[in-house]
Structures are given as structure tokens and as C-alpha cells.
Scaffold this motif. Structure first.
Motif, PDB file in Angstrom:
ATOM      1  N   LEU A   1       0.830  -1.212   0.000  1.00  0.00           N
ATOM      2  CA  LEU A   1       0.000   0.000   0.000  1.00  0.00           C
ATOM      3  C   LEU A   1       0.861   1.256   0.000  1.00  0.00           C
ATOM      4  CD1 LEU A   1      -2.969  -0.881   2.388  1.00  0.00           C
ATOM      5  CD2 LEU A   1      -2.898  -0.908  -0.114  1.00  0.00           C
ATOM      6  N   LEU A   2       1.980   1.229   0.735  1.00  0.00           N
ATOM      7  CA  LEU A   2       2.889   2.385   0.725  1.00  0.00           C
ATOM      8  C   LEU A   2       3.495   2.590  -0.665  1.00  0.00           C
ATOM      9  CD1 LEU A   2       4.677   2.044   4.178  1.00  0.00           C
ATOM     10  CD2 LEU A   2       3.077   3.829   3.465  1.00  0.00           C
ATOM     11  N   ILE A   3       3.848   1.501  -1.328  1.00  0.00           N
ATOM     12  CA  ILE A   3       4.392   1.607  -2.690  1.00  0.00           C
ATOM     13  C   ILE A   3       3.327   2.159  -3.635  1.00  0.00           C
ATOM     14  CG2 ILE A   3       5.233   0.254  -4.665  1.00  0.00           C
ATOM     15  CD1 ILE A   3       6.633  -1.571  -2.540  1.00  0.00           C
ATOM     16  N   LEU A   4       2.094   1.693  -3.483  1.00  0.00           N
ATOM     17  CA  LEU A   4       0.997   2.222  -4.301  1.00  0.00           C
ATOM     18  C   LEU A   4       0.812   3.717  -4.042  1.00  0.00           C
ATOM     19  CD1 LEU A   4      -1.370   1.870  -6.244  1.00  0.00           C
ATOM     20  CD2 LEU A   4      -2.749   1.109  -4.294  1.00  0.00           C
ATOM     21  N   SER A   5       0.949   4.121  -2.796  1.00  0.00           N
ATOM     22  CA  SER A   5       0.841   5.537  -2.447  1.00  0.00           C
ATOM     23  C   SER A   5       1.919   6.358  -3.163  1.00  0.00           C
ATOM     24  CB  SER A   5       0.961   5.709  -0.942  1.00  0.00           C
ATOM     25  OG  SER A   5       1.086   7.063  -0.610  1.00  0.00           O
ATOM     26  N   VAL A   6       3.138   5.848  -3.197  1.00  0.00           N
ATOM     27  CA  VAL A   6       4.219   6.544  -3.904  1.00  0.00           C
ATOM     28  C   VAL A   6       3.894   6.639  -5.396  1.00  0.00           C
ATOM     29  CG1 VAL A   6       6.654   6.386  -4.579  1.00  0.00           C
ATOM     30  CG2 VAL A   6       5.991   5.968  -2.201  1.00  0.00           C
ATOM     31  N   CYS A   7       3.337   5.579  -5.956  1.00  0.00           N
ATOM     32  CA  CYS A   7       2.957   5.611  -7.377  1.00  0.00           C
ATOM     33  C   CYS A   7       1.873   6.653  -7.642  1.00  0.00           C
ATOM     34  CB  CYS A   7       2.495   4.226  -7.830  1.00  0.00           C
ATOM     35  SG  CYS A   7       3.803   2.988  -7.878  1.00  0.00           S
ATOM     36  N   LEU A   8       0.900   6.747  -6.752  1.00  0.00           N
ATOM     37  CA  LEU A   8      -0.147   7.767  -6.911  1.00  0.00           C
ATOM     38  C   LEU A   8       0.431   9.175  -6.788  1.00  0.00           C
ATOM     39  CD1 LEU A   8      -3.097   6.174  -4.905  1.00  0.00           C
ATOM     40  CD2 LEU A   8      -2.945   6.489  -7.379  1.00  0.00           C
ATOM     41  N   SER A   9       1.344   9.369  -5.861  1.00  0.00           N
ATOM     42  CA  SER A   9       1.991  10.681  -5.710  1.00  0.00           C
ATOM     43  C   SER A   9       2.818  11.016  -6.945  1.00  0.00           C
ATOM     44  CB  SER A   9       2.888  10.693  -4.466  1.00  0.00           C
ATOM     45  OG  SER A   9       2.112  10.625  -3.309  1.00  0.00           O
ATOM     46  N   TRP A  10       3.494  10.029  -7.482  1.00  0.00           N
ATOM     47  CA  TRP A  10       4.289  10.241  -8.703  1.00  0.00           C
ATOM     48  C   TRP A  10       3.360  10.636  -9.847  1.00  0.00           C
ATOM     49  CZ3 TRP A  10       4.486   8.412 -13.638  1.00  0.00           C
ATOM     50  CH2 TRP A  10       5.631   8.724 -14.363  1.00  0.00           C
ATOM     51  N   ALA A  11       2.238   9.935  -9.983  1.00  0.00           N
ATOM     52  CA  ALA A  11       1.290  10.253 -11.054  1.00  0.00           C
ATOM     53  C   ALA A  11       0.747  11.669 -10.897  1.00  0.00           C
ATOM     54  CB  ALA A  11       0.148   9.237 -11.058  1.00  0.00           C
ATOM     55  N   ALA A  12       0.408  12.058  -9.678  1.00  0.00           N
ATOM     56  CA  ALA A  12      -0.110  13.411  -9.443  1.00  0.00           C
ATOM     57  C   ALA A  12       0.937  14.461  -9.811  1.00  0.00           C
ATOM     58  CB  ALA A  12      -0.535  13.571  -7.985  1.00  0.00           C
ATOM     59  N   THR A  13       2.174  14.223  -9.442  1.00  0.00           N
ATOM     60  CA  THR A  13       3.242  15.172  -9.764  1.00  0.00           C
ATOM     61  C   THR A  13       3.479  15.237 -11.269  1.00  0.00           C
ATOM     62  OG1 THR A  13       4.263  14.763  -7.616  1.00  0.00           O
ATOM     63  CG2 THR A  13       5.648  15.770  -9.304  1.00  0.00           C
ATOM     64  N   ALA A  14       3.419  14.096 -11.941  1.00  0.00           N
ATOM     65  CA  ALA A  14       3.602  14.079 -13.398  1.00  0.00           C
ATOM     66  C   ALA A  14       2.474  14.842 -14.093  1.00  0.00           C
ATOM     67  CB  ALA A  14       3.664  12.634 -13.904  1.00  0.00           C
ATOM     68  N   ILE A  15       1.253  14.678 -13.606  1.00  0.00           N
ATOM     69  CA  ILE A  15       0.118  15.406 -14.185  1.00  0.00           C
ATOM     70  C   ILE A  15       0.279  16.907 -13.944  1.00  0.00           C
ATOM     71  CG2 ILE A  15      -2.369  15.819 -13.935  1.00  0.00           C
ATOM     72  CD1 ILE A  15      -2.607  12.748 -13.390  1.00  0.00           C
ATOM     73  N   GLN A  16       0.686  17.273 -12.736  1.00  0.00           N
ATOM     74  CA  GLN A  16       0.915  18.698 -12.443  1.00  0.00           C
ATOM     75  C   GLN A  16       2.011  19.260 -13.334  1.00  0.00           C
ATOM     76  OE1 GLN A  16       1.587  18.751  -8.164  1.00  0.00           O
ATOM     77  NE2 GLN A  16      -0.243  20.012  -7.944  1.00  0.00           N
ATOM     78  N   ARG A  17       3.088  18.514 -13.489  1.00  0.00           N
ATOM     79  CA  ARG A  17       4.202  18.968 -14.323  1.00  0.00           C
ATOM     80  C   ARG A  17       3.738  19.209 -15.762  1.00  0.00           C
ATOM     81  NH1 ARG A  17       7.374  17.531 -18.171  1.00  0.00           N
ATOM     82  NH2 ARG A  17       9.568  18.129 -18.227  1.00  0.00           N
ATOM     83  N   GLN A  18       2.972  18.248 -16.290  1.00  0.00           N
ATOM     84  CA  GLN A  18       2.456  18.398 -17.651  1.00  0.00           C
ATOM     85  C   GLN A  18       1.534  19.607 -17.742  1.00  0.00           C
ATOM     86  OE1 GLN A  18       3.476  16.838 -20.290  1.00  0.00           O
ATOM     87  NE2 GLN A  18       2.036  17.781 -21.686  1.00  0.00           N
ATOM     88  N   GLY A  19       0.720  19.824 -16.717  1.00  0.00           N
ATOM     89  CA  GLY A  19      -0.157  20.984 -16.696  1.00  0.00           C
ATOM     90  C   GLY A  19       0.620  22.287 -16.683  1.00  0.00           C
ATOM     91  N   LEU A  20       1.683  22.354 -15.874  1.00  0.00           N
ATOM     92  CA  LEU A  20       2.525  23.556 -15.839  1.00  0.00           C
ATOM     93  C   LEU A  20       3.139  23.822 -17.207  1.00  0.00           C
ATOM     94  CD1 LEU A  20       4.249  22.959 -12.400  1.00  0.00           C
ATOM     95  CD2 LEU A  20       2.707  24.854 -12.961  1.00  0.00           C
TER      96      LEU A  20
END
Length: 130
Positions: free
Chosen positions: A25-44
Motif C-alpha cells: 500500500l505504501l508503494i501504491l501511495s508513492v505511485c499515486l503521488s508520482w502520477a499526481a506530480t507528473a500530471i501537475q508537471r504536464q499541466g505547468l
């Protein structure tokens, strides 16, 4: 092997199995955080290019990631509490180690709860002006 020893080993095996699940679950959490950051980066990037006017909303990803962390850390705090309660009181170093683990788990869980609270409190607020 004595029954008491086998029972202890079975409980430890169950704790190890549950620990593996919560580590996933912690690894999944890191993956979700990575995805959110990647989406934010693309948005910026797209805002800078003038392709879009508003950054994408990643609140739900961040909320899910934080909730997974809090759940997993609650489990690990419970293990630390159990270890502290079962520590051999005749062995001062075992007691100190169990107490240190308990405090560390409590502080990490408290930090995760504070982050989750800050995330929830920040939702719906306008970003600060430049």
C-alpha cells in the motif's frame, strides 16, 4: 517444538504477512503521488505554452495517496505498540528499542495525519497570488 513457540511463530508470520500487504500500500501511495506530480508537471508545461489556462486538479490522487499512507502507518504504529507491550522488561536494551520504535512510529503517523489534514483543509481554496 513447543506449542507456545509455534503459536508465537504463527503470530509473527501473520504480522509479517500483514506488513508485506501494508508495504505494498505504501508503494501504491508513492505511485499515486508520482502520477499526481507528473500530471501537475504536464499541466505547468501546457500553461506555459498557452495551451491551457488552468492547472489540472490532482486533489483526488493526492487524497488517495495520503489516505493509503495513514492507513499503513496506523498498522505499523499498532505493531510498534504491540512490540512495546510485549518487550522483555528484564532486558533494558529491548525496552529502550521498543520504546524508540513506538515514539518513531507515533511521530511518523502524526506527520502523515497532519499532511492529510493540510491537504483536506487546502482543497477549495484559491491559490495564493504571485
Amino acid at each position: 517444538m513447543e506449542w507456545e513457540d509455534e503459536d508465537t511463530l504463527c503470530r509473527q508470520l501473520a504480522d509479517a504477512d500483514a506488513s508485506l500487504y501494508f508495504l505494498i500500500l505504501l508503494i501504491l501511495s508513492v505511485c499515486l503521488s508520482w502520477a499526481a506530480t507528473a500530471i501537475q508537471r504536464q499541466g505547468l508545461y501546457r500553461v506555459l505554452k498557452g495551451e491551457i489556462q488552468k492547472l489540472p486538479d490532482v486533489f483526488s490522487l493526492r487524497l488517495a495517496a495520503n489516505a493509503l499512507v495513514v492507513g499503513a502507518l496506523t498498522f505499523f504504529f499498532g505493531l510498534a505498540l504491540k512490540g512495546w507491550a510485549e518487550a522483555d522488561r528484564c532486558d533494558p536494551s529491548a525496552c529502550r528499542a521498543a520504546e524508540t520504535d513506538l515514539w518513531a512510529s507515533l511521530f511518523v503517523l502524526a506527520a502523515a495525519l497532519l499532511r492529510l489534514s493540510a491537504l483536506a483543509d487546502g482543497q477549495g481554496q484559491a491559490p495564493a497570488p504571485d
